[in-house]
Design an enzyme around this catalytic site. Structure first.
Site, PDB file in Angstrom:
ATOM      1  N   GLU A   1       4.475  -6.545  11.255  1.00  0.00           N
ATOM      2  CA  GLU A   1       3.474  -6.992  12.230  1.00  0.00           C
ATOM      3  C   GLU A   1       3.988  -8.104  13.158  1.00  0.00           C
ATOM      4  O   GLU A   1       3.835  -8.008  14.379  1.00  0.00           O
ATOM      5  CB  GLU A   1       2.197  -7.409  11.494  1.00  0.00           C
ATOM      6  CG  GLU A   1       1.450  -6.202  10.931  1.00  0.00           C
ATOM      7  CD  GLU A   1       0.425  -6.556   9.876  1.00  0.00           C
ATOM      8  OE1 GLU A   1       0.215  -7.770   9.626  1.00  0.00           O
ATOM      9  OE2 GLU A   1      -0.167  -5.637   9.296  1.00  0.00           O
TER      10      GLU A   1
ATOM     11  N   LYS B   1      -6.580  -2.875   2.264  1.00  0.00           N
ATOM     12  CA  LYS B   1      -5.200  -3.345   2.450  1.00  0.00           C
ATOM     13  C   LYS B   1      -4.798  -4.338   1.351  1.00  0.00           C
ATOM     14  O   LYS B   1      -3.614  -4.504   1.065  1.00  0.00           O
ATOM     15  CB  LYS B   1      -5.076  -3.989   3.831  1.00  0.00           C
ATOM     16  CG  LYS B   1      -3.653  -4.277   4.290  1.00  0.00           C
ATOM     17  CD  LYS B   1      -3.661  -4.689   5.746  1.00  0.00           C
ATOM     18  CE  LYS B   1      -2.302  -5.116   6.255  1.00  0.00           C
ATOM     19  NZ  LYS B   1      -2.329  -5.462   7.685  1.00  0.00           N
TER      20      LYS B   1
ATOM     21  N   ASP C   1      -2.151  -0.740  14.484  1.00  0.00           N
ATOM     22  CA  ASP C   1      -2.183  -1.957  13.683  1.00  0.00           C
ATOM     23  C   ASP C   1      -3.277  -1.755  12.633  1.00  0.00           C
ATOM     24  O   ASP C   1      -4.461  -1.837  12.932  1.00  0.00           O
ATOM     25  CB  ASP C   1      -2.505  -3.163  14.574  1.00  0.00           C
ATOM     26  CG  ASP C   1      -2.775  -4.444  13.771  1.00  0.00           C
ATOM     27  OD1 ASP C   1      -2.466  -4.467  12.566  1.00  0.00           O
ATOM     28  OD2 ASP C   1      -3.310  -5.408  14.365  1.00  0.00           O
TER      29      ASP C   1
ATOM     30  N   ASP D   1       1.384 -15.195  12.419  1.00  0.00           N
ATOM     31  CA  ASP D   1       0.421 -14.092  12.309  1.00  0.00           C
ATOM     32  C   ASP D   1      -0.524 -14.352  11.130  1.00  0.00           C
ATOM     33  O   ASP D   1      -0.179 -14.111   9.972  1.00  0.00           O
ATOM     34  CB  ASP D   1       1.179 -12.779  12.113  1.00  0.00           C
ATOM     35  CG  ASP D   1       0.263 -11.556  12.091  1.00  0.00           C
ATOM     36  OD1 ASP D   1      -0.965 -11.744  12.101  1.00  0.00           O
ATOM     37  OD2 ASP D   1       0.775 -10.425  12.072  1.00  0.00           O
TER      38      ASP D   1
END
Length: 615
Positions: free
Chosen positions: A180, A75, A14, A206
């Site tokens: 995810e 990211k 992850d 999420d």
């Protein structure tokens, strides 16, 4: 389901905005792998110092002292253009510098080993992925090459490809990328496989450090995971909540002391670190305080921060989360009452107001908190990694995943109109062809522009790339047909082919070689550089260890000298010789702590030669 890759161990990673996590299927179960500090998650942070590079906890721990050379949020840059409005917004808040590189590519600038270095977001992400790979290898005691990496469901094709490139640079073979929230649904399904009969509808919420995804997945009792719809925002998460707190503190400092903090990078770095800590505390208590000595121009900063103020500052973003959730349910054509479980994933779902708003929306239904929100995504990725590696274990063997594409894909038509070829929430992998007529007389070539998004006007969407098809037979408009074929693979990555039906002439777009993306040569070059940095890190660690070994031996011999002086058992001349050697070596070390390894080792050998006969 895809065929197995091979029998080699594969890990699930992850790769988070703020923290990353790695897991593996081992001894018939999923194991979350702790890092060298014993923590089950690792900060997605890289720091460059004068003599070394730090990744993870070491990098995060020194961020307040070295903000301009400590990189986080890679990211939020990966797969984006420098001109992207989100990149421009973030640049005002980051303590490190980002400049425009070739083809509108953002590059991160740091000072490292006495010179200025520029890094792509893919390189920084590859360093974090490399750290996770090393963590897994140390735990398993063997080399690991294969990995499943997770990405936000709402990542564009460019962001997915860039993440895959980062994995390649890190020396990993990316056997699959999954969304995810899908990974979290897999984790829930495996964890509760005996708890339901038939099928259940699972809503995964999420909310992580930098991204927000909602996914509605139907889990069937025969281990089929069918994603019905996804929605999200690749620029909404805990970092944004921190930013609102930082902005508020900056205004308070200005109001109280009439001083502007925004130009002081180190002060902003310290303030951001304090705000993140306060945010976490406010999830378990109703108030806390932020105390920073000599924050700016010698002025201390102190203020009380309440949970109510935190909620007030971020209410608009919490509201956006609920809007996105409703959009997901609308796309899935599912009523709220049909949702069986609400799974919380990502550290920001611990925020009490977020949980309160979710419960209120679902008539005070209990939220599923049986899974660790920081680990669920890596858990699901490791299950998929085991499946892809050919595991025959129960719970993995029969797993089947049917995911969807999060955004619509299509091309630009005459007048700048976006024509959708593959609508969002189409199950993948998929392939679809559409025939188009040439719109101009005697047109010998045509440019195909590929976009991703939901807007009518093509330029309001994300341009994935463009390519030219030549050799069109000269003819009046609307007499020549071009067939455009879109193919999406299981990773959600796109290939577009355009073909002139009457001649067979064709061309295709490979996103990986799109202008501004990394070519095969670029990746090979960055792989070599990554190996160079890893080698430098190893050499540095060896030198530090050699330095520590010499320090320890000096300390040990000093204690021996004290013993001998007390016991009077050693010849005074020999003892004097030993003391002189210790003092000389100690003085040399004080001025030569960065000496080469062989010099440090030679000094230790010499000291041992003098001292050992006397021990």
């Amino acid at each position: 389901m895809e065929g197995k890759v091979n029998e080699a161990t594969a890990i699930g990673i992850d790769l988070g905005t703020t923290y990353s996590c790695v897991a593996v299927w081992n001894h018939g179960r999923i194991e979350i792998i702790p890092n060298e500090q014993g923590f089950r998650t690792t900060p997605s942070t890289v720091a460059f110092l004068d003599a070394e590079r730090l990744i993870g906890d070491g990098a995060k721990n020194q961020i307040a002292m070295n903000p301009a050379n400590t990189i986080f949020d890679a990211k939020r840059l990966i797969g984006r253009k420098f001109s992207d409005c989100k990149v421009q917004e973030n640049m005002k808040l980051w303590p490190f510098r980002v400049v425009e590189g070739p083809a509108d590519t953002p590059k991160i600038v740091v000072a490292y080993k006495g010179e200025e270095k520029e890094f792509l977001a893919e390189e920084i992400s590859s360093m974090i992925l490399g750290k996770m790979k090393e963590t897994a290898e140390a735990y398993l005691g063997k080399v690991v090459k294969n990995a499943v990496i997770t990405v936000p469901a709402y990542f564009s094709d460019s962001q997915r490809q860039a993440t895959k490139d980062a994995g390649t640079i890190a020396g990993l073979n990316i056997i699959r990328m999954i969304n995810e929230p899908t990974a979290a649904a897999i984790a829930y399904g495996l964890d509760n496989k005996f708890e339901f009969v038939g099928k259940i509808n699972v809503l995964v919420v999420d909310l992580g450090g930098g991204t927000f995804d909602v996914s509605l997945t139907t889990i069937h009792e025969d281990a089929i995971f069918e994603v019905i719809a996804v929605a999200g925002n690749t620029h909404l998460g805990g970092e944004d909540f921190d930013n609102r707190m930082v902005d508020h503190c900056v205004l308070e400092f200005k109001r109280k002391h009439n001083k502007d903090l925004t130009r002081n990078r180190r002060a902003l770095g310290r303030l951001r670190f304090a705000c993140e800590k306060a945010k976490r505390i406010l999830s378990s208590t109703t108030q806390t305080s932020i105390e920073l000595d000599c924050l700016h121009d010698g002025v201390d900063f102190s203020m009380r921060f309440t949970r109510a103020k935190f909620e007030e500052l971020n209410m608009s973003m919490f509201g956006h989360c609920i809007e996105t959730l409703n959009q997901c349910l609308k796309d899935a054509k599912i009523e709220r009452s049909w949702v069986d479980e609400i799974i919380l994933v990502g550290g920001s779902t611990r925020i009490p107001k977020v949980q309160h708003m979710l419960q209120e929306l679902f008539w005070w239904k209990d939220l599923c908190k049986s899974m660790n929100p920081d680990e669920a995504v890596a858990f699901g990725a490791a299950v998929m990694a085991a499946k892809m590696s050919g595991s025959n274990e129960e719970g993995v063997r029969d797993l089947m995943l049917r995911d969807v594409t999060p955004l619509s894909l299509g091309i630009e038509l005459l007048g700048g109109v976006f024509d959708v070829v593959i609508p969002r929430n189409t199950q993948i992998p998929t392939r679809k062809s559409v025939d188009y007529l040439i719109s101009k007389d005697n047109q010998s070539s045509i440019v195909i522009k590929v976009y991703q998004g939901e807007r009518i006007k093509s330029t309001d969407n994300h341009l994935l790339g463009k390519f030219t098809v030549s050799g069109i037979p000269l003819a009046p408009k609307r007499e020549v047909t071009v067939q455009v074929c879109f193919e999406i693979d299981p990773d959600g990555i796109l290939k577009v082919t355009a073909k002139i039906l009457s001649t067979g002439m064709s061309n295709q777009l490979t996103i990986g070689s799109e202008k501004g993306r990394l070519s095969k040569d670029d990746i090979e070059k960055l792989v070599k550089e990554a190996e160079k940095y890893k080698l430098e890190d190893k050499v540095y660690k060896k030198r530090v260890n050699a330095c520590h070994a010499l320090e320890d031996y000096i300390h040990k011999m000093k204690k021996k000298v004290k013993e001998y002086n007390t016991n009077k058992r050693v010849n005074p001349d020999s003892l004097r010789k030993m003391e002189n050697a210790i003092d000389e070596t100690n003085e040399w070390l004080e001025h030569n702590s960065v000496a080469p390894i062989n010099e440090l080792q030679r000094k230790k050998v010499f000291l041992e030669f003098v001292c050992t006969p006397l021990i």
